[in-house]
Design a protein around this motif. Structure first.
Motif, PDB file in Angstrom:
ATOM      1  N   GLY A 104       9.548  42.747  81.961  1.00 54.86           N
ATOM      2  CA  GLY A 104       9.706  41.115  82.633  1.00 54.86           C
ATOM      3  C   GLY A 104      10.792  40.564  83.299  1.00 54.86           C
ATOM      4  N   LEU A 105      11.412  41.322  83.957  1.00 52.12           N
ATOM      5  CA  LEU A 105      12.735  40.889  84.798  1.00 52.12           C
ATOM      6  C   LEU A 105      12.133  40.602  86.220  1.00 52.12           C
ATOM      7  N   LEU A 106      12.836  39.620  86.889  1.00 53.59           N
ATOM      8  CA  LEU A 106      12.510  39.375  88.257  1.00 53.59           C
ATOM      9  C   LEU A 106      13.530  40.144  89.162  1.00 53.59           C
ATOM     10  N   GLU A 107      12.988  40.969  89.853  1.00 53.19           N
ATOM     11  CA  GLU A 107      14.303  41.962  90.716  1.00 53.19           C
ATOM     12  C   GLU A 107      14.052  41.610  92.314  1.00 53.19           C
ATOM     13  N   VAL A 108      15.489  41.671  92.559  1.00 53.26           N
ATOM     14  CA  VAL A 108      15.591  41.283  94.003  1.00 53.26           C
ATOM     15  C   VAL A 108      16.244  42.485  94.724  1.00 53.26           C
ATOM     16  N   TRP A 109      15.799  42.699  95.725  1.00 55.33           N
ATOM     17  CA  TRP A 109      16.265  44.032  96.615  1.00 55.33           C
ATOM     18  C   TRP A 109      16.815  43.580  97.680  1.00 55.33           C
ATOM     19  N   ALA A 110      17.996  44.002  97.981  1.00 60.27           N
ATOM     20  CA  ALA A 110      18.878  43.537  99.238  1.00 60.27           C
ATOM     21  C   ALA A 110      19.671  44.719  99.825  1.00 60.27           C
ATOM     22  N   ARG A 111      19.489  45.035 101.004  1.00 60.55           N
ATOM     23  CA  ARG A 111      20.447  46.034 101.863  1.00 60.55           C
ATOM     24  C   ARG A 111      21.643  45.840 101.548  1.00 60.55           C
ATOM     25  N   SER A 112      22.350  44.732 101.335  1.00 59.09           N
ATOM     26  CA  SER A 112      23.814  44.492 101.238  1.00 59.09           C
ATOM     27  C   SER A 112      24.240  45.119  99.686  1.00 59.09           C
ATOM     28  N   ARG A 113      23.075  45.708  98.955  1.00 56.55           N
ATOM     29  CA  ARG A 113      23.734  46.272  97.669  1.00 56.55           C
ATOM     30  C   ARG A 113      23.419  47.641  97.545  1.00 56.55           C
ATOM     31  N   SER A 114      23.420  48.048  98.982  1.00 55.30           N
ATOM     32  CA  SER A 114      22.738  49.613  98.837  1.00 55.30           C
ATOM     33  C   SER A 114      21.371  49.966  98.414  1.00 55.30           C
ATOM     34  N   ASN A 115      20.600  48.949  98.295  1.00 54.43           N
ATOM     35  CA  ASN A 115      19.153  49.160  97.965  1.00 54.43           C
ATOM     36  C   ASN A 115      19.082  49.056  96.423  1.00 54.43           C
ATOM     37  N   GLU A 116      20.336  48.591  95.873  1.00 46.06           N
ATOM     38  CA  GLU A 116      20.270  48.375  94.506  1.00 46.06           C
ATOM     39  C   GLU A 116      19.409  47.279  94.015  1.00 46.06           C
ATOM     40  N   ARG A 117      18.670  47.163  92.733  1.00 43.02           N
ATOM     41  CA  ARG A 117      18.185  46.300  92.376  1.00 43.02           C
ATOM     42  C   ARG A 117      19.156  44.975  91.604  1.00 43.02           C
ATOM     43  N   ILE A 118      18.893  43.767  92.130  1.00 40.74           N
ATOM     44  CA  ILE A 118      19.437  42.858  91.193  1.00 40.74           C
ATOM     45  C   ILE A 118      18.449  42.131  90.262  1.00 40.74           C
ATOM     46  N   CYS A 119      18.724  42.105  88.949  1.00 42.81           N
ATOM     47  CA  CYS A 119      17.677  41.510  88.052  1.00 42.81           C
ATOM     48  C   CYS A 119      17.955  40.298  87.226  1.00 42.81           C
ATOM     49  N   PHE A 120      16.799  39.409  87.108  1.00 37.36           N
ATOM     50  CA  PHE A 120      17.212  38.087  86.337  1.00 37.36           C
ATOM     51  C   PHE A 120      16.119  37.904  85.247  1.00 37.36           C
ATOM     52  N   ARG A 121      16.568  37.420  84.087  1.00 36.47           N
ATOM     53  CA  ARG A 121      15.917  37.152  82.947  1.00 36.47           C
ATOM     54  C   ARG A 121      15.602  35.580  83.228  1.00 36.47           C
ATOM     55  N   VAL A 122      14.283  35.297  82.868  1.00 36.97           N
ATOM     56  CA  VAL A 122      13.692  33.986  82.991  1.00 36.97           C
ATOM     57  C   VAL A 122      13.295  33.528  82.023  1.00 36.97           C
ATOM     58  N   THR A 123      13.586  32.322  81.372  1.00 44.75           N
ATOM     59  CA  THR A 123      13.023  31.969  80.091  1.00 44.75           C
ATOM     60  C   THR A 123      12.626  30.323  80.400  1.00 44.75           C
ATOM     61  N   GLY A 124      11.965  29.868  79.336  1.00 50.42           N
ATOM     62  CA  GLY A 124      11.770  28.268  79.308  1.00 50.42           C
ATOM     63  C   GLY A 124      10.312  28.249  80.139  1.00 50.42           C
TER      64      GLY A 124
END
Length: 189
Positions: A104-124
């Motif tokens: 259930g994480l929100l995932e952001v994909w960016a070329r600046s990160r060598s196509n690695e995911r950046i994940c975020f936990r969302v609550t509330g």
């Protein structure tokens, strides 16, 4: 004319509760000042103004300051240094998470990160995060209604993220394939 008998008690006049509390408070304050040696009465060679100043000044000088929430992202400097992600401000309901640590994480994909995911936990029920991630081209939604705001050159663009699916954003949907900077994430339940 009303006649009172000797056996009936005389009615007492009613006093407002505020007056009684004020009198009691003044008595307590006087007792505390006297116990601390700060009665407000002048000592030998001291003027009444200096006695009052001595009674008030130490308390004001030692009082703790107010705690004011500035909503800056905690540990942002360390995250920037270690991971190259600029996290600015938020309400605490969208936080950086380790990808694959939970569902259930929100995932952001960016070329600046060598196509690695950046994940975020969302609550509330709702969340807000201000950040900077360059070259974002896609976001994997979660169970929240999510909007990402991006900048490209002098323009600001918003993208609604489809729940629980991949949504192309930024340069993926730009006619000129310009590099977009992710600057804000907002979520609602």
């Amino acid at each position: 004319m009303k006649v009172r008998s000797a056996t009936s008690p005389r009615p007492r006049p009613k006093r407002p509760l505020g007056r009684a509390l004020a009198v009691a408070g003044a008595a307590v304050l006087t007792g505390l000042l006297a116990a601390a040696g700060l009665s407000g009465t002048p000592r030998t060679g001291e003027t009444p103004a200096k006695a009052v100043e001595a009674a008030v000044a130490p308390v004001a000088a030692e009082a703790p300051g107010y705690a004011v929430e500035d909503f800056d992202y905690p540990g942002a400097d360390k995250i920037l240094e270690e991971q190259g992600i600029t996290l600015k401000r938020g309400d605490g309901h969208i936080v950086l998470a380790t990808c694959d640590s939970e569902t259930g994480l929100l995932e952001v994909w960016a070329r600046s990160r060598s196509n690695e995911r950046i994940c975020f936990r969302v609550t509330g029920n709702s969340g807000y995060l201000s950040l900077e991630i360059p070259s974002v081209y896609g976001v994997q939604g979660n169970a929240y209604a999510t909007t990402v705001d991006m900048t490209v050159e002098d323009e600001e663009k918003s993208f609604d993220i489809t729940k629980n699916t991949w949504t192309p954003v930024g340069e993926s949907v730009d006619d000129e394939a310009r590099e977009h900077m992710l600057v804000e994430i907002t979520t609602t339940k």
